[in-house]
Design a protein around this motif. Structure first.
Motif, short mmCIF file in Angstrom:
data_model
loop_
_atom_site.label_atom_id
_atom_site.label_comp_id
_atom_site.label_asym_id
_atom_site.label_seq_id
_atom_site.Cartn_x
_atom_site.Cartn_y
_atom_site.Cartn_z
N CYS A 125 -6.27 4.15 -9.38
CA CYS A 125 -5.94 5.50 -8.91
C CYS A 125 -5.38 6.37 -10.03
O CYS A 125 -5.67 7.57 -10.10
CB CYS A 125 -4.93 5.43 -7.76
SG CYS A 125 -5.65 5.03 -6.16
N PHE B 252 -3.40 0.87 -7.59
CA PHE B 252 -2.57 1.86 -8.26
C PHE B 252 -3.10 2.16 -9.66
O PHE B 252 -3.19 3.33 -10.06
CB PHE B 252 -1.13 1.36 -8.33
CG PHE B 252 -0.24 2.22 -9.19
CD1 PHE B 252 0.21 3.45 -8.73
CD2 PHE B 252 0.14 1.80 -10.45
CE1 PHE B 252 1.01 4.25 -9.52
CE2 PHE B 252 0.95 2.59 -11.26
CZ PHE B 252 1.39 3.82 -10.78
N SER C 224 -3.03 -3.90 -4.08
CA SER C 224 -2.32 -2.63 -4.22
C SER C 224 -1.97 -2.34 -5.68
O SER C 224 -2.00 -1.19 -6.12
CB SER C 224 -1.05 -2.64 -3.36
OG SER C 224 -1.37 -2.81 -2.00
N PHE D 113 -5.91 8.43 -4.21
CA PHE D 113 -5.54 7.38 -3.25
C PHE D 113 -6.52 7.35 -2.08
O PHE D 113 -6.97 6.28 -1.66
CB PHE D 113 -4.12 7.62 -2.75
CG PHE D 113 -3.63 6.60 -1.76
CD1 PHE D 113 -3.13 5.38 -2.20
CD2 PHE D 113 -3.68 6.86 -0.40
CE1 PHE D 113 -2.68 4.44 -1.29
CE2 PHE D 113 -3.23 5.91 0.52
CZ PHE D 113 -2.72 4.70 0.07
N LEU E 241 2.38 6.96 -6.98
CA LEU E 241 1.52 8.06 -7.43
C LEU E 241 2.21 9.40 -7.21
O LEU E 241 2.19 10.28 -8.08
CB LEU E 241 0.19 8.01 -6.67
CG LEU E 241 -0.75 6.86 -7.01
CD1 LEU E 241 -1.89 6.79 -6.00
CD2 LEU E 241 -1.30 7.01 -8.43
N ALA F 151 2.22 1.79 -3.50
CA ALA F 151 1.21 2.31 -4.42
C ALA F 151 1.07 3.82 -4.26
O ALA F 151 0.99 4.56 -5.24
CB ALA F 151 -0.13 1.61 -4.16
N GLN G 67 0.82 -1.21 0.00
CA GLN G 67 0.00 0.00 0.00
C GLN G 67 0.86 1.26 0.00
O GLN G 67 0.58 2.24 -0.70
CB GLN G 67 -0.91 0.00 1.24
CG GLN G 67 -2.16 -0.84 1.10
CD GLN G 67 -3.24 -0.11 0.33
OE1 GLN G 67 -3.62 1.01 0.65
NE2 GLN G 67 -3.76 -0.76 -0.70
#
Length: 492
Positions: free
Chosen positions: A296, A293, A289, A442, A252, A248, A245
């Motif tokens: 997201c 990602f 995750s 996120f 970002l 990820a 997590q």
């Protein structure tokens, strides 16, 4: 007129108290610490060392609270390593709570001295306050085996909200935003590299560092693949889920730098960091995750109004996947081969969404008490639900806070998601927006996963959700510097 004074939120506002003062304090404290710590460490008096660390950190935060935020972020990623290394030293679980309390108290005292309310006016705060009142009352539920179970529930569900005002007052300018996220990306480099080293060296190397890693290694093998042979890395975290997590989120933020910096050399460095983080993510075997990602990024692209600056970073991902398999082998491929299998998603996620919630509806309408279904509360007293994970966040609230608490919680979540999405569109500063939009994506996606998870209970995800909720609220109030506004208008 008060904006500049609030932005200089510090007890040290006299001339000459810039970076030099923290440096002097650091040198003095480091010298005293070496003389005191060395014999303690030699005798294994780690509890005394933790106490001393908390006291020194408290002094540091009081003097330089914004630097305390940076140190807190370092501790968040290092906590799991310390817990595994010093197995059985339960006091480590409370160090971050002391961090949060000191940071909030420092900010609150300084704001009250300036006749300002420390809690910012965010649209979702009142719905959260309604839920918090009901949940806090559940501490006294007669179904609880001990009031300490309820207090642990308060810690898990409500306490880390204090990071919202800390973050809100921490980010006072574009420079502060950029500097903080550059720091977070730089911090992720050794963390991601350590995860890859774990994958290459193997679990025996970790256990050789400390026998305390044996338990984490045991759970890192669980469900790793069809033959259970693949090792899922966890780097400096307690378990693989927390590490994946974290990666990820960091990917970002790192990709946001791609949109902010345009020089070729800068983008080469950003691409190298992305490759490192992506490779580390694959070694965790974190399918959730990995998918989080990807989703997201899509939501981020929507918040950025379809900006094509994100395209190169996205195109690189398949190349990174191939490069990782060449460099590290394909031991993790069995995990990701089923990532897009609808049957596996249906077999696991549908029961999580419907089964747990339906079962929770059979409980007393008034709830069973705060912390009753929280894993963390098992350390103080066991209940039928805290010895195993209730992986549905809505069901967990229904068990603990009853039907009124669940209704208020759902209202809070709806308002929270809507507020975060609106803030992602309302940021005036283009540079700040590059960080607001991935962070908003996120936060929103983790909240949307509550029917199949408990993101507000899991570390470090919970820390980041609350902290960045405060950042999102503050970002809309930051003014664009005139010189940058002029540059952006010319570029447009």
């Amino acid at each position: 007129m008060n904006r500049g004074r609030i932005n200089e939120l510090s007890l040290k506002e006299m001339p000459g108290h810039g970076l030099s003062m923290p440096l002097i304090v650091s040198i003095v404290l480091a010298g005293a610490a070496i003389l005191w710590v060395a014999p303690k460490a030699a005798r294994g008096d780690y509890r005394d060392l933790i106490t001393a660390f908390i006291l020194l950190q408290g002094l540091w935060i009081i003097l330089f609270w914004r630097m305390g935020v940076y140190l807190f972020m370092v501790y968040v990623v290092m906590e799991g390593f310390l817990i595994n290394y010093f197995d059985g030293l339960s006091q480590l679980n409370l160090v971050k709570d002391v961090f949060v309390a000191l940071l909030f108290l420092s900010v609150a005292v300084m704001l009250v001295m300036r006749q300002r309310a420390p809690i910012p006016r965010l649209g979702w705060v009142i719905p959260f306050a309604g839920f918090a009142i009901v949940y806090a009352a559940e501490v006294f539920n007669p179904n609880l085996p001990s009031v300490f179970v309820g207090l642990v529930g308060i810690r898990v569900k409500l306490f880390y909200f204090l990071l919202v005002p800390v973050a809100f007052w921490f980010f006072d300018s574009r420079e502060r935003v950029v500097r903080f996220f550059l720091f977070m990306v730089a911090l992720s480099i050794p963390v991601a590299a350590f995860g890859i080293v774990q994958y290459v060296k193997g679990p025996a190397w970790l256990i050789g560092i400390s026998p305390g890693f044996a338990r984490a290694v045991f759970f890192a093998y669980e469900g790793a693949g069809p033959d259970g042979a693949a090792f899922r890395t966890f780097s400096t975290f307690v378990h693989t889920g927390a590490f994946s997590q974290y990666l990820a989120l960091m990917m970002l933020i790192t990709a946001a730098l791609w949109g902010l910096y345009r020089m070729q050399v800068q983008r080469l460095v950003i691409g190298a960091v992305l490759l490192l983080q992506f490779s580390a993510l694959l070694t965790t075997g974190g399918r959730t995750s990995f998918l989080l990602f990807i989703v997201c990024v899509a939501l981020w692209w929507f918040f950025q109004r379809g900006s094509l600056r994100l395209a190169p970073a996205v195109v690189l991902l398949p190349i990174f996947f191939y490069a990782t398999t060449v460099l590290l082998g394909g031991g993790f491929l069995s995990r990701f081969s089923t990532a897009f299998d609808p049957e596996i998603a249906e077999q696991r996620n549908i029961p999580l969404m419907t089964g747990w919630l339906a079962a929770s509806m059979q409980a007393d309408w008034a709830g069973l008490g705060a912390g009753y279904a929280s894993l963390a509360s098992r350390h103080v007293a066991e209940t039928p639900l805290n010895i195993g994970a209730v992986e549905n966040g809505l069901a967990q609230i229904r068990y603990e806070a009853g039907l009124p608490g669940l209704i208020l919680y759902v209202i809070f979540l709806f308002v929270f998601v809507f507020s975060c999405a609106r803030q992602a569109f309302r940021v005036a500063d283009p540079a700040v927006r590059w960080f607001v939009t991935p962070v908003a994506a996120f936060v929103i996606m983790n909240v949307m996963l509550i029917p199949i998870g408990t993101p507000f209970d899991v570390m470090p995800t919970s820390i980041y959700l609350w902290f960045f909720a405060g950042f999102l609220g503050r970002a809309t109030t930051l003014e664009v510097p005139q010189e940058f506004a002029a540059q952006e208008s010319l570029a447009a």
